[in-house]
Design a protein around this motif. Sequence first.
Motif, PDB file in Angstrom:
ATOM      1  N   ALA A 270       0.781  -1.186  -0.087  1.00 28.81           N
ATOM      2  CA  ALA A 270      -0.092   0.165  -0.060  1.00 28.81           C
ATOM      3  C   ALA A 270       0.842   1.076   0.056  1.00 28.81           C
ATOM      4  O   ALA A 270       0.558   2.096  -0.658  1.00 28.81           O
ATOM      5  CB  ALA A 270      -0.991   0.009   1.388  1.00 28.81           C
ATOM      6  N   ALA A 271       2.054   1.323   0.706  1.00 30.92           N
ATOM      7  CA  ALA A 271       2.753   2.484   0.915  1.00 30.92           C
ATOM      8  C   ALA A 271       3.388   2.767  -0.567  1.00 30.92           C
ATOM      9  O   ALA A 271       3.499   3.947  -0.949  1.00 30.92           O
ATOM     10  CB  ALA A 271       3.848   2.138   2.029  1.00 30.92           C
ATOM     11  N   ILE A 272       3.867   1.695  -1.172  1.00 27.68           N
ATOM     12  CA  ILE A 272       4.849   1.844  -2.418  1.00 27.68           C
ATOM     13  C   ILE A 272       3.723   2.594  -3.263  1.00 27.68           C
ATOM     14  O   ILE A 272       3.969   3.255  -3.965  1.00 27.68           O
ATOM     15  CB  ILE A 272       5.402   0.694  -2.943  1.00 27.68           C
ATOM     16  CG1 ILE A 272       6.665   0.193  -1.989  1.00 27.68           C
ATOM     17  CG2 ILE A 272       5.973   0.657  -4.161  1.00 27.68           C
ATOM     18  CD1 ILE A 272       7.149  -1.193  -2.090  1.00 27.68           C
ATOM     19  N   ILE A 273       2.605   1.785  -3.541  1.00 27.43           N
ATOM     20  CA  ILE A 273       1.719   2.197  -4.461  1.00 27.43           C
ATOM     21  C   ILE A 273       1.087   3.622  -4.393  1.00 27.43           C
ATOM     22  O   ILE A 273       0.966   4.371  -5.179  1.00 27.43           O
ATOM     23  CB  ILE A 273       0.409   1.323  -4.482  1.00 27.43           C
ATOM     24  CG1 ILE A 273       0.672  -0.219  -4.870  1.00 27.43           C
ATOM     25  CG2 ILE A 273      -0.718   1.799  -5.466  1.00 27.43           C
ATOM     26  CD1 ILE A 273      -0.143  -1.151  -4.567  1.00 27.43           C
TER      27      ILE A 273
ATOM     28  N   LEU B 299       1.748   6.684  -6.936  1.00 29.19           N
ATOM     29  CA  LEU B 299       0.540   7.541  -7.299  1.00 29.19           C
ATOM     30  C   LEU B 299       0.723   9.381  -7.060  1.00 29.19           C
ATOM     31  O   LEU B 299       0.439   9.889  -7.909  1.00 29.19           O
ATOM     32  CB  LEU B 299      -0.849   7.065  -6.840  1.00 29.19           C
ATOM     33  CG  LEU B 299      -1.140   5.451  -7.350  1.00 29.19           C
ATOM     34  CD1 LEU B 299      -2.320   5.236  -6.640  1.00 29.19           C
ATOM     35  CD2 LEU B 299      -1.270   5.636  -8.853  1.00 29.19           C
ATOM     36  N   VAL B 300       0.910   9.380  -5.500  1.00 35.00           N
ATOM     37  CA  VAL B 300       0.972  10.811  -5.226  1.00 35.00           C
ATOM     38  C   VAL B 300       2.066  11.690  -5.815  1.00 35.00           C
ATOM     39  O   VAL B 300       1.900  12.638  -6.523  1.00 35.00           O
ATOM     40  CB  VAL B 300       1.048  10.890  -3.792  1.00 35.00           C
ATOM     41  CG1 VAL B 300       1.599  12.314  -3.251  1.00 35.00           C
ATOM     42  CG2 VAL B 300      -0.168  10.311  -3.089  1.00 35.00           C
ATOM     43  N   LEU B 301       3.276  10.927  -5.965  1.00 37.72           N
ATOM     44  CA  LEU B 301       4.591  11.795  -6.485  1.00 37.72           C
ATOM     45  C   LEU B 301       4.380  11.647  -8.031  1.00 37.72           C
ATOM     46  O   LEU B 301       4.588  12.614  -8.803  1.00 37.72           O
ATOM     47  CB  LEU B 301       5.872  11.091  -6.179  1.00 37.72           C
ATOM     48  CG  LEU B 301       6.232  11.325  -4.492  1.00 37.72           C
ATOM     49  CD1 LEU B 301       7.622  10.627  -4.261  1.00 37.72           C
ATOM     50  CD2 LEU B 301       6.006  12.570  -4.336  1.00 37.72           C
ATOM     51  N   GLY B 302       4.088  10.717  -8.788  1.00 39.88           N
ATOM     52  CA  GLY B 302       3.803  10.484 -10.061  1.00 39.88           C
ATOM     53  C   GLY B 302       3.035  11.203 -10.810  1.00 39.88           C
ATOM     54  O   GLY B 302       3.037  12.016 -11.768  1.00 39.88           O
TER      55      GLY B 302
END
Length: 486
Positions: free
Chosen positions: A241-244, A248-251
């Motif tokens: 969950a953290a990596i996704i 998403l937020v930064l990308g």
Amino acid sequence: MSTADSPVTGTHTALKKNALGVAGIVFLVLAAVAPLTGIVVVAGLAMALGNGGGAAASFFIMALILLLFSVGYAQMSRELINAGGFYAFVVKGLGRTGGLIAGLIATIGYNFFVVGTIGTSGFFMQTVIADLTGIDIHWYLWGLASIIASFLMARRGIDFSSKILGVALVLEVALLVVFDIAVLIRTGVDFSAFSPEAVFAGSFPIGLLIAATGFLGFEATALFGEEAKQPLKTIPRATYAAIIAIGLVLGLTTWAVVSAIGVAQTQGVALEHLAAGDLLFNLAVEYVGAPFLTIMLVLLLVSLFAAMLAFHNSATRYLFALGRARVLPHVLARTGSTGAPVVAGLVQAGFAAFVAFLFMLSGDNPMVTLLPPMLGFGTLSIIVLQTLAALAIFVHFRRARSPRFWSTLIAPLVSFLLLGTIVVLAIGNFEIVAGSDALAVRILPWLLVVTAIGGLGYGAYLKAKRPAVYAALADDLEQVDPTADS
């Protein structure tokens, strides 16, 4: 033997059990990433010095690499839960001395991070608060107040920290979502930022390397295993969950910035704003309005403090784990009534404040003198730690002859090779990672070599002179009953 009480001192050395669920751990991890700070600093660097308009793709690609790593990580997490995080993983796969080296690298890296956040938080607090209120207080006093507040909050317990960080995180992400939507409404959806011409423009390797720094902190999920509810299930889920979420937020927000500027113009514009770090702020005024900028500046301060609190918690747990294993003084393993490692937290906060004070004596801007070496070396340390963990996972499951071909062979091996490549890039371009080409900064990677040699020597000493402590490097790992989740 239970770790709840030390047989020597009779003091409490157990962390609080069942304090964190998946959401709580994700809040702790994403707060360390500090999404708003990540866009202002990391995305700005990736666009200016990396692959310009293709920077958004770099964040998504890095997320895929780390998700690949997490396949093997999840398998290891189902067998091993320990507050030592990746240190414990490396012990399991590469042996006691290898784990000792990893633990020392992690401890130094995370402590450097906290020192860096004192400078960053103090600088922006001085600047923003002076602009908004006219009250101008030296950056070191703001930074000192922040680390003291972090220690006091961490002392309340990890569940309290996760609630505070959760509120900060929601506010940060909401702010970025408003900006993303405002840009989308004005510019429409443009996928040209993901074309091969954009992705491989400028310097793609540097863009990928800088994007990797935006994910630092996700590995902290392993550190909170002993305090998690149903840890053998919670830790892998929180990691994915953290990596996704980070990707998403930064990308997506980097994509919005690129869309607002134009793919072809991104690198040039980002370079113009690199020194001031005001690219996102200027775009926020243009696309959302001046009042939005004030909110963004205030939340930037919240974001920086949240990152400090999260890194303080992580650094403290490495000190706690090494103290419990008696590699460092055992007093570091003492916990308070809330289950927080109080002594380790006090030592960590004191160390960070002292090092920041030494830099303060120079009288220079902390963003120039303090931040680059601290965050640059911290970044390199954690990427090295991730690489060692990937190798340890691969070796452990090969030794155990695991039949899971994909999750215990292919995924760990490929992620090790990819992360190893990033380490080589980081060392070869360390002046970019650290933001400075000063000699004192460029020689910092050699500190990892010194740490490795020191770890080898210390491991040999423990094996020969203190065999019980050396044996406990492995015995200390099993802090959670694997049947507890069943």
